[in-house]
Design a protein around this motif. Structure first.
Motif, PDB file in Angstrom:
ATOM      1  N   VAL A   1     -10.256 -11.968 -20.848  1.00  5.61           N
ATOM      2  CA  VAL A   1      -9.203 -12.706 -20.154  1.00  5.61           C
ATOM      3  C   VAL A   1      -9.552 -12.706 -18.671  1.00  5.61           C
ATOM      4  CG1 VAL A   1      -6.750 -12.863 -19.598  1.00  5.61           C
ATOM      5  CG2 VAL A   1      -7.471 -12.031 -21.857  1.00  5.61           C
ATOM      6  N   HIS A   2      -9.971 -13.851 -18.172  1.00  2.00           N
ATOM      7  CA  HIS A   2     -10.326 -14.000 -16.764  1.00  2.00           C
ATOM      8  C   HIS A   2      -9.145 -14.631 -16.022  1.00  2.00           C
ATOM      9  CE1 HIS A   2     -14.413 -13.106 -17.982  1.00  2.00           C
ATOM     10  NE2 HIS A   2     -14.362 -14.086 -18.864  1.00  2.00           N
ATOM     11  N   TYR A   3      -9.020 -14.327 -14.745  1.00  2.58           N
ATOM     12  CA  TYR A   3      -7.914 -14.913 -13.984  1.00  2.58           C
ATOM     13  C   TYR A   3      -8.250 -14.970 -12.503  1.00  2.58           C
ATOM     14  CZ  TYR A   3      -6.293 -10.759 -11.498  1.00  2.58           C
ATOM     15  OH  TYR A   3      -6.193  -9.703 -10.630  1.00  2.58           O
ATOM     16  N   LYS A   4      -7.549 -15.858 -11.822  1.00  4.97           N
ATOM     17  CA  LYS A   4      -7.543 -15.904 -10.361  1.00  4.97           C
ATOM     18  C   LYS A   4      -6.133 -16.283  -9.916  1.00  4.97           C
ATOM     19  CE  LYS A   4     -12.398 -16.886  -9.351  1.00  4.97           C
ATOM     20  NZ  LYS A   4     -13.366 -17.804  -8.690  1.00  4.97           N
ATOM     21  N   ASN A   5      -5.738 -15.752  -8.775  1.00  8.69           N
ATOM     22  CA  ASN A   5      -4.437 -16.086  -8.211  1.00  8.69           C
ATOM     23  C   ASN A   5      -4.650 -17.007  -7.021  1.00  8.69           C
ATOM     24  OD1 ASN A   5      -1.802 -16.203  -7.255  1.00  8.69           O
ATOM     25  ND2 ASN A   5      -1.391 -14.051  -7.687  1.00  8.69           N
TER      26      ASN A   5
ATOM     27  N   ILE B   1       0.606  -9.141 -16.020  1.00  5.11           N
ATOM     28  CA  ILE B   1       0.475 -10.038 -17.171  1.00  5.11           C
ATOM     29  C   ILE B   1      -0.938  -9.982 -17.731  1.00  5.11           C
ATOM     30  CG2 ILE B   1       0.477 -12.465 -17.883  1.00  5.11           C
ATOM     31  CD1 ILE B   1       2.729 -12.862 -15.751  1.00  5.11           C
ATOM     32  N   ILE B   2      -1.921 -10.046 -16.850  1.00  5.65           N
ATOM     33  CA  ILE B   2      -3.312  -9.992 -17.294  1.00  5.65           C
ATOM     34  C   ILE B   2      -3.600  -8.668 -17.981  1.00  5.65           C
ATOM     35  CG2 ILE B   2      -5.717 -10.063 -16.539  1.00  5.65           C
ATOM     36  CD1 ILE B   2      -4.201 -12.768 -16.451  1.00  5.65           C
ATOM     37  N   ASN B   3      -3.111  -7.568 -17.419  1.00  3.90           N
ATOM     38  CA  ASN B   3      -3.273  -6.261 -18.046  1.00  3.90           C
ATOM     39  C   ASN B   3      -2.667  -6.252 -19.446  1.00  3.90           C
ATOM     40  OD1 ASN B   3      -2.065  -3.428 -18.682  1.00  3.90           O
ATOM     41  ND2 ASN B   3      -3.636  -3.001 -17.155  1.00  3.90           N
TER      42      ASN B   3
ATOM     43  N   ASN C   1       0.816  -1.221   0.000  1.00  2.97           N
ATOM     44  CA  ASN C   1       0.000   0.000   0.000  1.00  2.97           C
ATOM     45  C   ASN C   1       0.851   1.273   0.000  1.00  2.97           C
ATOM     46  OD1 ASN C   1      -2.578   1.143  -0.159  1.00  2.97           O
ATOM     47  ND2 ASN C   1      -2.648   1.520   2.052  1.00  2.97           N
ATOM     48  N   LYS C   2       1.860   1.278  -0.892  1.00  3.05           N
ATOM     49  CA  LYS C   2       2.721   2.439  -1.049  1.00  3.05           C
ATOM     50  C   LYS C   2       2.748   2.850  -2.526  1.00  3.05           C
ATOM     51  CE  LYS C   2       4.611   2.447   3.208  1.00  3.05           C
ATOM     52  NZ  LYS C   2       4.570   3.593   4.134  1.00  3.05           N
ATOM     53  N   PRO C   3       2.911   4.153  -2.814  1.00  2.00           N
ATOM     54  CA  PRO C   3       3.065   4.569  -4.211  1.00  2.00           C
ATOM     55  C   PRO C   3       4.269   3.876  -4.826  1.00  2.00           C
ATOM     56  CG  PRO C   3       2.700   6.481  -2.786  1.00  2.00           C
ATOM     57  CD  PRO C   3       2.942   5.306  -1.887  1.00  2.00           C
ATOM     58  N   PRO C   4       4.215   3.543  -6.105  1.00  2.00           N
ATOM     59  CA  PRO C   4       3.177   3.898  -7.083  1.00  2.00           C
ATOM     60  C   PRO C   4       2.058   2.864  -7.206  1.00  2.00           C
ATOM     61  CG  PRO C   4       5.043   2.949  -8.219  1.00  2.00           C
ATOM     62  CD  PRO C   4       5.428   2.989  -6.766  1.00  2.00           C
ATOM     63  N   PHE C   5       1.892   2.017  -6.200  1.00  2.00           N
ATOM     64  CA  PHE C   5       0.797   1.039  -6.163  1.00  2.00           C
ATOM     65  C   PHE C   5       0.802   0.137  -7.395  1.00  2.00           C
ATOM     66  CE2 PHE C   5      -0.663   4.921  -3.960  1.00  2.00           C
ATOM     67  CZ  PHE C   5      -0.793   4.416  -2.678  1.00  2.00           C
ATOM     68  N   LEU C   6       1.991  -0.275  -7.818  1.00  2.00           N
ATOM     69  CA  LEU C   6       2.092  -1.093  -9.020  1.00  2.00           C
ATOM     70  C   LEU C   6       1.431  -2.451  -8.784  1.00  2.00           C
ATOM     71  CD1 LEU C   6       3.467  -0.474 -11.753  1.00  2.00           C
ATOM     72  CD2 LEU C   6       5.288  -2.026 -11.052  1.00  2.00           C
ATOM     73  N   PRO C   7       0.636  -2.928  -9.727  1.00  2.00           N
ATOM     74  CA  PRO C   7      -0.001  -4.239  -9.561  1.00  2.00           C
ATOM     75  C   PRO C   7       1.033  -5.349  -9.399  1.00  2.00           C
ATOM     76  CG  PRO C   7      -0.959  -3.044 -11.416  1.00  2.00           C
ATOM     77  CD  PRO C   7       0.252  -2.277 -10.985  1.00  2.00           C
ATOM     78  N   THR C   8       0.612  -6.468  -8.858  1.00  2.00           N
ATOM     79  CA  THR C   8       1.484  -7.630  -8.759  1.00  2.00           C
ATOM     80  C   THR C   8       1.839  -8.107 -10.165  1.00  2.00           C
ATOM     81  OG1 THR C   8      -0.332  -9.227  -8.789  1.00  2.00           O
ATOM     82  CG2 THR C   8       0.302  -8.310  -6.643  1.00  2.00           C
ATOM     83  N   TRP C   9       2.898  -8.909 -10.274  1.00  2.00           N
ATOM     84  CA  TRP C   9       3.291  -9.331 -11.622  1.00  2.00           C
ATOM     85  C   TRP C   9       2.247 -10.204 -12.316  1.00  2.00           C
ATOM     86  CZ3 TRP C   9       4.155 -14.463 -12.755  1.00  2.00           C
ATOM     87  CH2 TRP C   9       4.562 -15.317 -11.729  1.00  2.00           C
ATOM     88  N   PRO C  10       1.498 -11.075 -11.608  1.00  2.00           N
ATOM     89  CA  PRO C  10       0.403 -11.748 -12.316  1.00  2.00           C
ATOM     90  C   PRO C  10      -0.642 -10.767 -12.848  1.00  2.00           C
ATOM     91  CG  PRO C  10       0.968 -12.970 -10.339  1.00  2.00           C
ATOM     92  CD  PRO C  10       1.705 -11.672 -10.262  1.00  2.00           C
ATOM     93  N   GLU C  11      -0.949  -9.732 -12.080  1.00  2.00           N
ATOM     94  CA  GLU C  11      -1.920  -8.742 -12.547  1.00  2.00           C
ATOM     95  C   GLU C  11      -1.384  -7.951 -13.736  1.00  2.00           C
ATOM     96  OE1 GLU C  11      -4.328  -7.718  -8.432  1.00  2.00           O
ATOM     97  OE2 GLU C  11      -2.363  -6.824  -8.739  1.00  2.00           O
TER      98      GLU C  11
ATOM     99  N   TRP D   1      10.121  -7.578 -14.507  1.00  2.00           N
ATOM    100  CA  TRP D   1      10.807  -8.597 -15.297  1.00  2.00           C
ATOM    101  C   TRP D   1       9.978  -9.875 -15.371  1.00  2.00           C
ATOM    102  CZ3 TRP D   1      14.944  -8.729 -18.480  1.00  2.00           C
ATOM    103  CH2 TRP D   1      15.837  -7.660 -18.453  1.00  2.00           C
ATOM    104  N   TYR D   2       9.425 -10.292 -14.238  1.00  2.00           N
ATOM    105  CA  TYR D   2       8.543 -11.465 -14.240  1.00  2.00           C
ATOM    106  C   TYR D   2       7.413 -11.267 -15.251  1.00  2.00           C
ATOM    107  CZ  TYR D   2      10.063 -14.244 -10.147  1.00  2.00           C
ATOM    108  OH  TYR D   2      10.737 -15.065  -9.275  1.00  2.00           O
ATOM    109  N   ALA D   3       6.742 -10.128 -15.168  1.00  2.00           N
ATOM    110  CA  ALA D   3       5.599  -9.869 -16.040  1.00  2.00           C
ATOM    111  C   ALA D   3       6.023  -9.831 -17.508  1.00  2.00           C
ATOM    112  CB  ALA D   3       4.931  -8.552 -15.639  1.00  2.00           C
ATOM    113  N   GLN D   4       7.157  -9.210 -17.791  1.00  2.00           N
ATOM    114  CA  GLN D   4       7.617  -9.102 -19.170  1.00  2.00           C
ATOM    115  C   GLN D   4       8.039 -10.454 -19.737  1.00  2.00           C
ATOM    116  OE1 GLN D   4      10.701  -6.129 -19.129  1.00  2.00           O
ATOM    117  NE2 GLN D   4       9.355  -4.551 -18.308  1.00  2.00           N
ATOM    118  N   VAL D   5       8.708 -11.259 -18.931  1.00  2.00           N
ATOM    119  CA  VAL D   5       9.196 -12.559 -19.404  1.00  2.00           C
ATOM    120  C   VAL D   5       8.025 -13.504 -19.691  1.00  2.00           C
ATOM    121  CG1 VAL D   5      10.465 -14.635 -18.720  1.00  2.00           C
ATOM    122  CG2 VAL D   5      11.467 -12.369 -18.337  1.00  2.00           C
ATOM    123  N   VAL D   6       7.073 -13.577 -18.767  1.00  2.00           N
ATOM    124  CA  VAL D   6       5.913 -14.451 -18.994  1.00  2.00           C
ATOM    125  C   VAL D   6       5.070 -13.916 -20.154  1.00  2.00           C
ATOM    126  CG1 VAL D   6       3.803 -15.390 -17.985  1.00  2.00           C
ATOM    127  CG2 VAL D   6       5.887 -15.262 -16.614  1.00  2.00           C
TER     128      VAL D   6
END
Length: 381
Positions: free
Chosen positions: A232-236, A220-222, A208-218, A370-375
Motif C-alpha cells: 500500500v503506497h501513499y502520498k499526502n 489509515i495507511i497503517n 513533535n509532542k508525545p505520544p507522537f501519534l501519526p496523522t490520520w492519513p498515516e 475518528w477520521y482514521a476509523q471512519v475512512v
C-alpha cells in the motif's frame, strides 16, 4: 472561483500549522510505538468495549469544580493520564467520576481552563482568534497549548452505553476497484488531497509532542497495511490554508502524475469559512475527480465531509451546508466519509475543546482517530 483569495496572516498561519513535518519527520512516525498500541487506537469507537485514550478537557464554569464529559458511560475507568501519556492522575486524589464526567477534586493536580479563558473580550497577544461575537475572542494556539491541558482517559464502557450516531459502512458497491486490488494483494497507490486538516495539522507527531501519534492519513495507511497483504503506497498532497478551487487548479500536476488508485478528498473547512456557495464548492470537488478520472479511469474516490469549526470562532460559517450536497455524490467509484455527522454527534456529548488541537478548526489526536476509523471502515470489512 480562483484560489487567489486574500487570507489574513493569522488565518494562514492557523490553517497551515506545521503539516509538512508530519510527512517528513520519520523519527516522530516511529516514536508513537513507545507510547501506544496503534492497533488498539484504531479499533472503531462505535463498537469497542474498551475506549483507549479518549480526550477530555476539564473546564471550570463559575464556582463549579472543573469537569469534562466522557462520550460513553464508564463501567470501569482504567486510567486518567495527561495527553502525553506520561503522568497518571489518581482517583479520589485528583479526580472522581460522577454522572458521566471526570470531575476534578479541590486539591487536584490536573490542569484546566476556565470558561473565561476560552472566550473573552480582551485580546491576548499570541493566543487570540476573532470570535463570531463582536469584540470577543476565543483562545487559539497551534503549538500545543490546548493539548497541554487535555486528559487521556481509558475506560471500559458500561454495557448499556451505545453509540447513537451514524456508523460508516464497508463501501463494497462504491469502491469495487480499490477493494478488489486490496483483497488480491495487488499494489495500490493512495493519495490524500485537502487542506491543513488532511495534512495532519495539530497531530502530536506534527507538533513533535508525545505520544507522537501519526496523522490520520498515516493511520489509515497503517490500518490497511495491517489488514491486507499487498503493498500500500501513499502520498499526502494536502496543503494548509487551501480551498477546493486550489484543488481544481492543481489536480493534474499533483495527482495525475502519481497514477492513483484511490484519492481521499477532504476540502471544505476553509471554503465554508469564506462562504463559498455549496453548489460552487461541490462542483469544484466534482471537477477534481473528473480531472483525475480523465487520466486514470479506474481511479476511485473517498470524499470526506468537513468537521465543524468552533461555533464561537469567526471560522464557523457554512461548513454544515456542504454535508448533504457531498452525500449526494455517492455513486459507483465515489464513497463518502461523513465526518460532519460524526462530529455533530460527538458535540452532543462532549465539549469542542475535547476534540480540537487549536480550539478553532483542527482536530486533536482523538478526533483524528475518528477520521482514521471512519475512512478505514469504508475500506476494511
Amino acid at each position: 472561483m480562483s484560489n487567489k483569495i486574500f487570507i489574513p496572516a493569522v488565518f494562514f498561519l492557523m490553517l497551515l500549522g506545521r503539516q509538512s513535518a508530519a510527512q517528513d519527520n520519520k523519527t516522530a512516525n516511529l516514536a508513537w510505538a513507545r507510547y501506544v498500541n496503534l492497533k488498539d487506537y484504531l479499533k472503531p469507537f462505535w463498537k469497542a468495549d474498551t475506549i483507549y485514550s479518549e480526550a477530555v478537557q476539564p473546564i471550570k464554569h463559575g464556582k463549579k469544580a472543573p469537569e469534562g464529559r466522557l462520550l460513553f458511560s464508564a463501567g470501569n475507568i482504567i486510567s486518567v493520564k495527561d495527553t502525553y501519556l506520561q503522568r497518571e492522575y489518581k482517583r479520589g486524589k485528583d479526580w472522581k467520576y460522577k454522572n458521566g464526567k471526570i470531575v476534578l477534586t479541590r486539591k487536584s493536580a490536573i490542569p484546566y481552563f476556565t470558561k473565561e479563558e476560552l472566550f473573552f473580550s480582551d485580546k491576548k497577544d499570541g493566543v487570540s482568534m476573532e470570535s463570531n461575537t463582536e469584540k470577543h475572542y476565543v483562545l487559539f494556539s497551534e503549538g500545543g497549548l490546548l493539548q497541554s491541558k487535555q486528559l487521556s482517559v481509558t475506560y471500559i464502557r458500561a454495557s448499556q452505553s451505545q453509540w447513537e450516531g451514524k456508523v460508516p459502512l464497508y463501501a463494497e458497491k462504491q469502491l469495487p476497484n480499490i477493494l478488489s486490488k486490496l483483497k488480491t494483494g495487488t499494489p495500490v497507490n493512495i493519495l490524500f488531497y485537502g487542506n491543513s486538516i488532511e495534512a495532519g495539522a495539530n497531530s502530536s507527531a506534527t507538533i513533535n509532542k508525545p505520544p507522537f501519534l501519526p496523522t490520520w492519513p498515516e493511520m489509515i495507511i497503517n490500518n490497511l497495511r495491517n489488514n491486507y497483504a499487498g503493498p500500500v503506497h501513499y502520498k499526502n498532497k494536502s496543503k494548509g490554508g487551501m480551498l477546493a478551487s486550489w484543488g481544481v487548479e492543481n489536480a493534474v500536476a499533483l495527482l495525475n502524475t502519481e497514477k492513483p488508485d484511490l484519492v481521499v478528498i477532504g476540502f471544505g473547512m476553509n471554503d465554508g469559512t469564506f462562504k463559498i456557495a455549496p453548489n460552487v464548492f461541490v462542483q469544484q470537488v466534482k471537477d477534481i475527480m473528473q480531472q483525475v478520472k480523465t487520466a486514470h479511469p479506474s481511479c476511485e474516490f473517498i470524499v470526506v465531509t468537513p468537521m465543524l469549526a468552533n461555533p464561537d470562532a469567526v471560522q464557523s460559517k457554512i461548513q454544515k451546508e456542504y454535508q448533504q450536497p457531498l452525500l449526494n455524490l455517492k455513486d459507483t467509484g465515489i464513497a463518502i466519509a461523513d465526518m460532519t455527522a460524526i462530529h455533530e454527534e460527538l458535540l452532543r456529548h462532549k465539549a469542542y475543546q475535547d476534540m480540537t488541537g487549536n480550539n478553532v478548526n483542527h482536530p486533536n489526536d482523538y478526533l483524528a482517530r475518528w477520521y482514521a476509523q471512519v475512512v478505514s471502515a469504508l475500506l476494511i470489512r
